[in-house]
Every structure is written in structure tokens, then in C-alpha cells.
Design a protein around this motif. Structure first.
Motif, mmCIF file in Angstrom:
data_model
loop_
_atom_site.group_PDB
_atom_site.id
_atom_site.type_symbol
_atom_site.label_atom_id
_atom_site.label_comp_id
_atom_site.label_asym_id
_atom_site.label_seq_id
_atom_site.Cartn_x
_atom_site.Cartn_y
_atom_site.Cartn_z
ATOM 1 N N VAL A 44 -41.283 -29.268 9.292
ATOM 2 C CA VAL A 44 -41.799 -27.538 9.178
ATOM 3 C C VAL A 44 -41.896 -27.444 7.694
ATOM 4 C CG1 VAL A 44 -40.846 -25.472 9.702
ATOM 5 C CG2 VAL A 44 -40.528 -27.413 11.384
ATOM 6 N N TRP A 45 -41.442 -28.109 6.657
ATOM 7 C CA TRP A 45 -41.364 -27.248 5.493
ATOM 8 C C TRP A 45 -42.581 -27.932 4.646
ATOM 9 C CZ3 TRP A 45 -35.487 -28.398 3.526
ATOM 10 C CH2 TRP A 45 -34.669 -27.423 4.368
ATOM 11 N N PHE A 46 -42.808 -29.131 4.993
ATOM 12 C CA PHE A 46 -43.931 -30.021 4.156
ATOM 13 C C PHE A 46 -45.293 -30.359 5.003
ATOM 14 C CE2 PHE A 46 -39.934 -30.516 2.076
ATOM 15 C CZ PHE A 46 -40.177 -30.438 0.757
ATOM 16 N N PRO A 47 -46.449 -30.270 4.262
ATOM 17 C CA PRO A 47 -47.569 -30.852 5.077
ATOM 18 C C PRO A 47 -47.506 -32.256 5.242
ATOM 19 C CG PRO A 47 -47.973 -30.347 2.796
ATOM 20 C CD PRO A 47 -46.657 -29.880 3.060
ATOM 21 N N ALA A 48 -48.330 -32.590 6.140
ATOM 22 C CA ALA A 48 -48.535 -34.146 6.453
ATOM 23 C C ALA A 48 -48.607 -35.011 5.290
ATOM 24 C CB ALA A 48 -49.520 -34.394 7.792
ATOM 25 N N TRP A 49 -49.223 -34.664 4.414
ATOM 26 C CA TRP A 49 -49.695 -35.681 3.162
ATOM 27 C C TRP A 49 -48.313 -35.645 2.416
ATOM 28 C CZ3 TRP A 49 -48.629 -33.919 -1.695
ATOM 29 C CH2 TRP A 49 -48.636 -32.466 -1.905
ATOM 30 N N SER A 50 -47.639 -34.520 2.241
ATOM 31 C CA SER A 50 -46.673 -34.608 1.393
ATOM 32 C C SER A 50 -45.441 -35.509 2.339
ATOM 33 C CB SER A 50 -45.776 -33.199 1.435
ATOM 34 O OG SER A 50 -44.620 -33.383 0.653
ATOM 35 N N PHE A 101 -35.544 -33.449 9.567
ATOM 36 C CA PHE A 101 -34.740 -32.278 10.326
ATOM 37 C C PHE A 101 -35.594 -31.324 10.686
ATOM 38 C CE2 PHE A 101 -34.735 -28.333 8.369
ATOM 39 C CZ PHE A 101 -33.935 -27.469 9.040
ATOM 40 N N PHE A 102 -35.274 -30.537 11.966
ATOM 41 C CA PHE A 102 -35.899 -29.396 12.348
ATOM 42 C C PHE A 102 -34.875 -28.772 13.381
ATOM 43 C CE2 PHE A 102 -38.195 -32.816 14.837
ATOM 44 C CZ PHE A 102 -37.943 -32.328 16.063
ATOM 45 N N HIS A 103 -35.255 -27.383 13.665
ATOM 46 C CA HIS A 103 -34.575 -26.661 14.535
ATOM 47 C C HIS A 103 -35.130 -26.976 16.104
ATOM 48 C CE1 HIS A 103 -34.218 -24.662 10.781
ATOM 49 N NE2 HIS A 103 -32.911 -24.415 11.088
ATOM 50 N N SER A 104 -34.236 -26.871 17.178
ATOM 51 C CA SER A 104 -34.466 -26.765 18.603
ATOM 52 C C SER A 104 -35.190 -25.643 18.856
ATOM 53 C CB SER A 104 -33.290 -27.111 19.478
ATOM 54 O OG SER A 104 -32.477 -25.719 19.230
ATOM 55 N N SER A 105 -34.957 -24.485 18.165
ATOM 56 C CA SER A 105 -35.763 -23.289 18.509
ATOM 57 C C SER A 105 -37.163 -23.243 17.942
ATOM 58 C CB SER A 105 -35.027 -21.961 17.904
ATOM 59 O OG SER A 105 -35.047 -22.058 16.501
ATOM 60 N N GLU A 106 -37.539 -24.237 17.099
ATOM 61 C CA GLU A 106 -38.981 -24.376 16.743
ATOM 62 C C GLU A 106 -39.825 -24.929 17.917
ATOM 63 O OE1 GLU A 106 -38.263 -24.448 12.245
ATOM 64 O OE2 GLU A 106 -37.702 -26.166 13.134
ATOM 65 N N LEU A 107 -39.172 -25.528 19.102
ATOM 66 C CA LEU A 107 -39.883 -25.932 20.008
ATOM 67 C C LEU A 107 -40.405 -24.850 20.968
ATOM 68 C CD1 LEU A 107 -37.829 -29.221 20.916
ATOM 69 C CD2 LEU A 107 -39.948 -28.961 19.623
ATOM 70 N N LEU A 108 -39.763 -23.695 20.829
ATOM 71 C CA LEU A 108 -39.900 -22.560 21.958
ATOM 72 C C LEU A 108 -41.035 -21.659 21.194
ATOM 73 C CD1 LEU A 108 -39.267 -20.878 24.283
ATOM 74 C CD2 LEU A 108 -37.391 -19.732 22.950
ATOM 75 N N PRO A 109 -42.180 -21.434 21.694
ATOM 76 C CA PRO A 109 -43.296 -20.317 21.214
ATOM 77 C C PRO A 109 -42.809 -19.127 21.171
ATOM 78 C CG PRO A 109 -44.336 -21.791 22.836
ATOM 79 C CD PRO A 109 -42.724 -22.008 22.881
#
Length: 303
Positions: free
Chosen positions: A223-229, A248-256
């Protein structure tokens, strides 16, 4: 490549509301937890067990218990704890508070309550922990050391947090939080492009540390960094003889719509595709061994 890297995927499992700043003490919605099913491929297809760090609102929801037990019993996930002090009882005057302003006994009571709630939800005493908002102050460290927990994952290197810059230049590899080796710290994998840059940023003050990750760091946080990073962070970590990755990321980021990063169903699909593409690349680039947080501690103890 001959390197072997151990990958921990650590997810904060929590109610909706983080990005809107609206955390009710009761009645929080937790519909995003069911969407963890979108991540089952990580374990089924790539043998990567998850560590789900569960907060009080989720653990107190009967609807979430079935989901979490499925992950624990059928997919080998570790269920740890995630403390949101603003909506975890008991409540003191002026909640929510940063941990530095909270009486130590109140903080310890909140930590004890979320431990009990998660244990009642899934069975088995949790052994891993992450503090909400990366607020890993000295008071939180002391509470964790006294709690019986074995692993912490609250340190986010190169990130300005409510705890200030205490951990800004923390190493990217796991380290012990005390001389007795009672709690292992597994920081997020975020690396300075040049090691000296992090120390220089602290000397330059908040205006620099708050923006440092945008120009001076690489990381594998999707979530914080682009794929190349993400790819460059792995290469750099391996070059520096690192052995452990923590994503890491949040479960809530799976909910549009539950976060500003992913407002639509398509944006969530794009995120999941980004994650899958990274895992496929990682598996081709190095030998990857999936680990839970407690599994990483077992590895440390077996050395």
C-alpha cells in the motif's frame, strides 16, 4: 540467486473507520473481515501462512470468529493481537490518547482485554502483537514485555509515528526488545536507500522525517510503495545480507471504499494483482520460506 529469505505476511484485522477517523467505542462494522477469503491463495498456492493481528472490535464480533478459526485451523494462520486503545476497554478520561499520555495501568488493562478477547474468539493464548498507529512508545514496550507476548511487530523503520523518532532508524532485521530475549521485534521491511540518510533525516527534524519514505526509503509494503520499490527493497535487503521480510497491510483495504487507497472494486482487484505479481516475482528471485511471527521466533531460538 542463492539467497533464502523468510517472509512474514502480517495483516491488521480491524473494523472499518481507520481512514475516516471515526472509531466508535461500540457497534463498529467489521464486514471487511469476511473478505480475507480473497487472500487464501497466498497459503494454498504459495505456502505462505498469514499472521492475522486482530483488534478488540473484531474479536468481540461473533460473525468474525468463524472466519478467524477457519484461517487458524484450516490454513495454518497465526492469530495475534492488534491494540486500538481508543475503542478497547477499559476507557479512561480523554480517550483516545497516545500511549505516552495514557496511565501505564490503563494501557496494560487494555492490552490484557484484547488478549483475552482474541483468546476467547479463537482459542489459544495469542503470542504476537502490533500496536495501533505504530505508537510503539516506551510505555507500550514495557506493557508488551510484561504481558507474556513473545513477538512484537509494531516497529516501522523510517516512519514518523506518535512515538516520535525512537524507532526511526531501527534495523530491518528482527532484534530482541530486551536483554533477556523475552520478546522478539520483527520490524516492517523498510530500508534507507543509503543508511546514513536515516540518521541525517532525524537530525533535520520532523519536516524531513515525515516525508522521508517518499524519497529516501524502499519497502515491500504494497500500500505504501510502488511495485518497483518493493522489488528493489528485496534486492537491497538481500545485498545487505538480510534474512527476513515483513509485509503488512490492513484487512479493511480489501473492502472497496473503506480506505482512500482503494475506493472501488477495481482498485482492490488491482491491489491484489500487485500483491500476486510481487509474490510470483519473489519466488523466482530468491528461495522464499513463509513464516508466521511466532515461526520467526522459533527460528531465532533454534540457532
Amino acid at each position: 540467486m542463492g539467497e533464502i529469505l523468510k517472509l512474514a505476511i502480517t495483516i491488521d484485522v480491524e473494523e472499518e473507520g481507520l481512514f475516516g477517523g471515526a472509531y466508535p467505542r461500540s457497534g463498529a462494522t467489521v464486514s471487511n473481515v469476511a473478505l480475507l477469503e480473497k487472500l487464501e491463495w497466498l497459503t494454498r498456492d504459495f505456502d505462505l501462512p498469514l499472521t492475522l493481528l486482530v483488534d478488540h472490535a473484531v474479536a468481540s464480533s461473533g460473525a468474525c470468529a468463524t472466519v478467524l478459526r477457519h484461517w487458524k485451523d484450516d490454513l495454518g494462520a497465526e492469530i495475534g493481537v492488534h491494540l486500538h486503545p481508543w475503542n478497547t476497554p477499559p476507557f479512561g478520561d480523554g480517550d483516545p490518547l497516545d500511549s505516552t499520555a495514557m496511565p501505564p495501568e490503563l494501557l496494560s488493562a487494555k492490552l490484557g482485554n484484547v488478549l483475552e478477547a482474541v483468546e476467547a474468539c479463537v482459542g489459544g493464548r495469542p503470542r504476537s502483537f502490533r500496536m495501533g498507529r505504530w505508537d510503539f512508545s516506551e510505555s507500550v514496550r514495557r506493557a508488551v514485555l510484561a504481558s507474556g507476548l513473545l513477538v512484537d511487530a509494531s516497529v516501522a523503520p523510517l516512519k514518523h509515528t506518535p512515538a516520535g523518532t525512537t524507532w526511526f532508524n531501527a534495523p530491518a532485521e528482527p532484534f530482541w526488545l530486551d536483554e533477556e530475549h523475552s520478546v522478539l521485534e520483527v520490524p516492517l521491511t523498510v530500508l534507507p536507500i543509503v543508511p546514513a540518510f536515516g540518521r541525517l533525516a532525524v537530525n533535520m527534524g520532523k519536516s524531513v522525517t515525515r516525508r522521508f519514505s517518499s524519497f529516501g526509503a524502499l519497502g515491500i509494503q504494497p500500500v505504501w510503495f510502488p511495485a518497483w520499490s518493493m522489488r528493489q527493497a528485496v534486492r537491497l535487503h538481500a545485498h545487505r545480507h538480510g534474512e527476513v521480510l515483513n509485509l503488512f497491510f490492513h484487512s479493511s483495504e480489501l473492502l472497496p471504499g473503506a480506505s482512500p487507497h482503494f475506493p472501488t472494486e477495481q482498485s482492490v482487484r488491482n491491489f491484489l494483482e500487485k500483491l500476486r505479481t510481487f509474490v510470483v516475482w519473489l519466488k523466482r528471485y530468491v528461495v522464499v520460506k513463509g513464516r508466521t511471527l511466532s515461526g520467526l521466533r522459533q527460528d531465532m531460538e533454534s540457532r
